[in-house]
Design a protein around this motif. Sequence first.
Motif, PDB file in Angstrom:
ATOM      1  N   PHE B  76       0.813  -1.209   0.000  1.00  0.00           N
ATOM      2  CA  PHE B  76       0.000   0.000   0.000  1.00  0.00           C
ATOM      3  C   PHE B  76       0.853   1.269   0.000  1.00  0.00           C
ATOM      4  CE2 PHE B  76      -3.258  -2.951   1.150  1.00  0.00           C
ATOM      5  CZ  PHE B  76      -4.422  -2.400   0.648  1.00  0.00           C
ATOM      6  N   THR B  77       2.161   1.113  -0.220  1.00  0.00           N
ATOM      7  CA  THR B  77       3.038   2.285  -0.213  1.00  0.00           C
ATOM      8  C   THR B  77       3.812   2.376  -1.520  1.00  0.00           C
ATOM      9  OG1 THR B  77       4.995   1.129   0.572  1.00  0.00           O
ATOM     10  CG2 THR B  77       3.462   1.920   2.242  1.00  0.00           C
ATOM     11  N   ASP B  91       4.644   7.311   0.888  1.00  0.00           N
ATOM     12  CA  ASP B  91       3.207   7.599   0.879  1.00  0.00           C
ATOM     13  C   ASP B  91       2.448   6.307   1.102  1.00  0.00           C
ATOM     14  OD1 ASP B  91       3.981  10.096   0.213  1.00  0.00           O
ATOM     15  OD2 ASP B  91       3.749   9.781  -1.952  1.00  0.00           O
ATOM     16  N   GLY B  93      -1.451   4.475   1.084  1.00  0.00           N
ATOM     17  CA  GLY B  93      -2.845   4.662   0.707  1.00  0.00           C
ATOM     18  C   GLY B  93      -3.317   3.649  -0.304  1.00  0.00           C
ATOM     19  N   VAL B  94      -4.649   3.570  -0.430  1.00  0.00           N
ATOM     20  CA  VAL B  94      -5.251   2.627  -1.365  1.00  0.00           C
ATOM     21  C   VAL B  94      -4.816   2.951  -2.791  1.00  0.00           C
ATOM     22  CG1 VAL B  94      -7.419   1.639  -2.179  1.00  0.00           C
ATOM     23  CG2 VAL B  94      -7.210   2.381   0.188  1.00  0.00           C
ATOM     24  N   GLN B  96      -1.992   4.038  -3.802  1.00  0.00           N
ATOM     25  CA  GLN B  96      -0.687   3.425  -4.053  1.00  0.00           C
ATOM     26  C   GLN B  96      -0.844   1.953  -4.364  1.00  0.00           C
ATOM     27  OE1 GLN B  96       1.955   4.935  -4.462  1.00  0.00           O
ATOM     28  NE2 GLN B  96       1.469   6.946  -3.629  1.00  0.00           N
TER      29      GLN B  96
END
Lengths: 413, 347, 312
Positions: B76-77, B91, B93-94, B96
């Motif tokens: 997720f990064t 970073d 998040g979804v 990514q």
Amino acid sequence: MRRIGILCLVLMVVGAFGAFANGQQEVEGLVEFDLWTQADEATNELPYLESLVEEYMEENDLVSIDVADMGTEDLREDFQTASIAGEAPELLWTVNDHAGPFTLARIIQPIDDIWEPIGDNLVEPEVLDDQVYGIPITSGNHLMLMYNKQYMDEPPQDTDEFKQMAQDIADEHGVHGFSYNATEPFWLVPWLGGFGGEVFAADGVTPTLDTPEMVQTLEFLYEIQHEWDFMPAEPDADTTDSLFQEGEVAMIISGDWAIGSYEDELGDDFGVARIPRVSETGEWPQPYTSGKYWMVANHVEGETREIIEDFIHWSLTEERQLELTQTVGALPAHVDVLDHPEITEDPILAGSASQLEVGTPMPSVPQMRANWDAMRVEMNLVLADDKDPAQAAADMQQGAEAAIEDMDIDDQL
Amino acid sequence: MERFTLGFVISSLEEAGSIILGIVLVVVLLQVIAYVVLHHGLKARLALPLTLLVPAAVGLAVLTGYPLLYNVWLAFTNMSLQHISPHVDPDFGVGQFIANIRRVFTRPVLHSEHFFPVFGRTVAYTALQVTFHVSIGLFLAMCLNRRMKLRGIYRTLILIPWAIPQIVAVLTWRTEFHFQYGFVNILLRNFGHSGFFWLSDRMTNWIAFNLVNIWLGVPFMSVILLGGLQSIDPNYYEAAEIDGATWRQRFRNITLPMIRPVLTPAAILGWIWTFNMFNVPYFINARNFESSDILVTALFRAAFEYNRYGFAAAFSIVVFVILLIFTVFYVKISGLELTKKASQKMK
Amino acid sequence: MSSSHQVISHGSPLSPPTRRELIARHGFFNWFFRTARGDAPYQRVLIHLVLIAACVITVYPLTRILSVSLRPGDALLSTTMEVIPENATFAAYYNVIVQREFLIWIWNSIIVALSGSFIGVAIAATGAYAFSRWDFPLKVPALIFLLCTQMIPAPMMVVPIYIIAANLGILNSWIGIIVAYSVQSTPFSIWILKGYYDTVPYELEQQAMVDGSSHLGAFYRIILPLSTPALAIAFLFNFTQAWNDWVLARVMLTNDLYYTWPLGVNRLQGQFTTLWSEFYAASFMISIPVLALFLASSRFLISGLTLGSVKD
């Protein structure tokens, strides 16, 4: 047998209690740090480094240095892993091309202040973004022509002579005329330089592989492999090395790391020279030069940093550099030592130094890895007669560009 | 040898001894606590089996549970070389994750090949390998599963590929596949064939790597299957023989069903290991032909040579999910009895 | 090749006829090809031939390893095919043992691999028993999860395991590596042992429990002894995994007093140069303890008990 078993058991139980009882003794004011290296056991480099550290610790009671050695790639990966975990070692003795990725990752620090006092004595440091990140220990690690004097008195001067000579020796003596590690593009770049090509544009990060020079280089490598009859089939590092040691090949291209063992094996028959000029251009091939460098991890500060500074300065004196050359056989980073009779009067070291003069520093930017991989794949396809050189050069460029794009290197950081 | 002294031996025995003792104490303690809590506290019916499982569960949670979660987090990064330093967080998040997954399928895995050709080749290779491992392994095991002279010697010698350090074995084979100096071609020349370019030709390199992997995989399978064959009561065979069953009938009706509890897990594990085999494809393919790469070697290069950690984690999750689906599917169709017997017999 | 094994006297008056008697009775051809009970002699000959061929293929690389280790110089490839090279020398063996810390590497490997596999098999043996004999919620998912742990490509485990070990402060000690090795092969051991326990009839334990034994007592006295072949396989597997491991050892052990042999031997390989003869000498010596272990365990790989006692 059973008694030994019982003895072991008793020891274990005793030890179990002993281990819990006995804490670690701390020495007041002791500075401890870790030093990771990729120094070779094979070339005496590691024993040299270990004795260096021993000596320094004897002179300085309150310093304790832990040396750990690993393979070149392992050092890069493990240093990165350890940095993620916040457990990175303080000091590195490693190859210059690690400076690129480590700088980009911000896991080593600029050491201009350590470089300053000793800089005048040494060859160029590893500089990235106008800051010194690596202080040279050795220079070289470059390819050169090595030959067996049993088959020739003088090494060839240009590639036309080289091909003819190799063929004549093969016909006359029934041995191979020439061999090299044809699986690695490290052996391709000297020729590329000889044909006037470079792997990067002037900015140092944009691949320039799809060029007429690259096509010529690939054609040349194809020609000596397939159109003449003086090379072994499927030449690689092991073939080349074995054949040369057994006297089954007259000339090879190999690096300074192998000099020691060939001197032992071939004795006075062993000769070293520059890789012959490319007849088409009249230029000398330009092997990549690098060497071993000191690098300091990002988190190092305070007293530890002072000790490391002292240790680096201490390790690079003229006398220790000479000793390094004598034990390891690699060319030193100290300019005065490079002019020392020990080197200029030794035909082998002098030959190696002469090749070094026409070498070109190996790029250390991380993008180079993409270039290496793209070149390796396509070069092998050309040599396997699987792809024509023009197509291979085009595919190289494309492969390198794609890989660089995927590396996500962000200039903004 | 200087540092190998009696003192060293004793101190290492002490350290190992204290560790073993410590681990045993911790394990026993864990089990006692678990049992007391489950049995007397919660009055659980399954207190005993759960207690028995506690040590394995704790160990696996730490050593594989956490790494698994870590990889999910990585996926997720945009973790890459520039985010290694503790000062620069990647970073998360979804978005990514989606970007990483999309890259797995849309970008070339390494240079020119995309995910599905590499995946197809990996599956073909795995299927081929497991078929050979199981069939040759079973054949050898059946040969060995009888009273005969020299059995102990055969059994030990056949295990040699398993005893030699894998990397050494693979490097040795690589030299034996050399066009001019390798044993394989020298043998072929004795039969009048000029030999193959095992190392530098794409097609034959793939075959060479398969041959080495068969050599490496068969011994282990044959020993496991020999263990399975040993558990079959010879009376079954005798009875079948008296009834006049043919060799084939005996194999079909006695051997196969009886070794299934051992064969199926061995085959599944064999599949997974082969799929994730690293040393053989990596080292036999010294010239880095993409055509000899399988998913895991491609993954390795992506993760460590290009430092694309987030991408590699997403990649490994894709591989993981594929293997998971396959396993569930295989467990279903092979009719592996994971629960039936227990419910019938034990209360 | 003979069936002489079967001639071991059973103390019964009707001892089987000897080979000579059989040939005399049936004629050589019939005896050789058409013996009705057990394997016909020609089958035995064929089986031996097959096994000999298999052994030649498996042993061959070992002879090459021996050959390289005996060579003077550091050539990996040879232009000749002989096993014992000209000017064979034990110099590489001498160098590895005396000049390097080979004995430390081997000793450490033995300690770590043995401890790891003992603990690992013990944990798995009880765990597998629970899987084999009881139904509990999430049992099938748990079994599948065990398999899943094997599906994570090994390189992806390195970074997280290093982070855990660093945070627990167990880098460069044996506690970390031994625990890691114990757990590493547990999933495999559980699967194999569960499969094996499943072939052991429940009546045996029930009988023992009727006779007054506790459940665990029945497990230790009945199931474990019956499962020696599977336990031996699990142990061998655990041992070889730990013995050959390089990925975990590399990140967890950097102090050379803790080096296991894969780390030590790796020192002999440089970026472009390798001390091949020492590398192969070390490899050859490293194979020997494993082979000895295989030999020693071979009698456990054969279960004598099941054959007799599991008749329903």
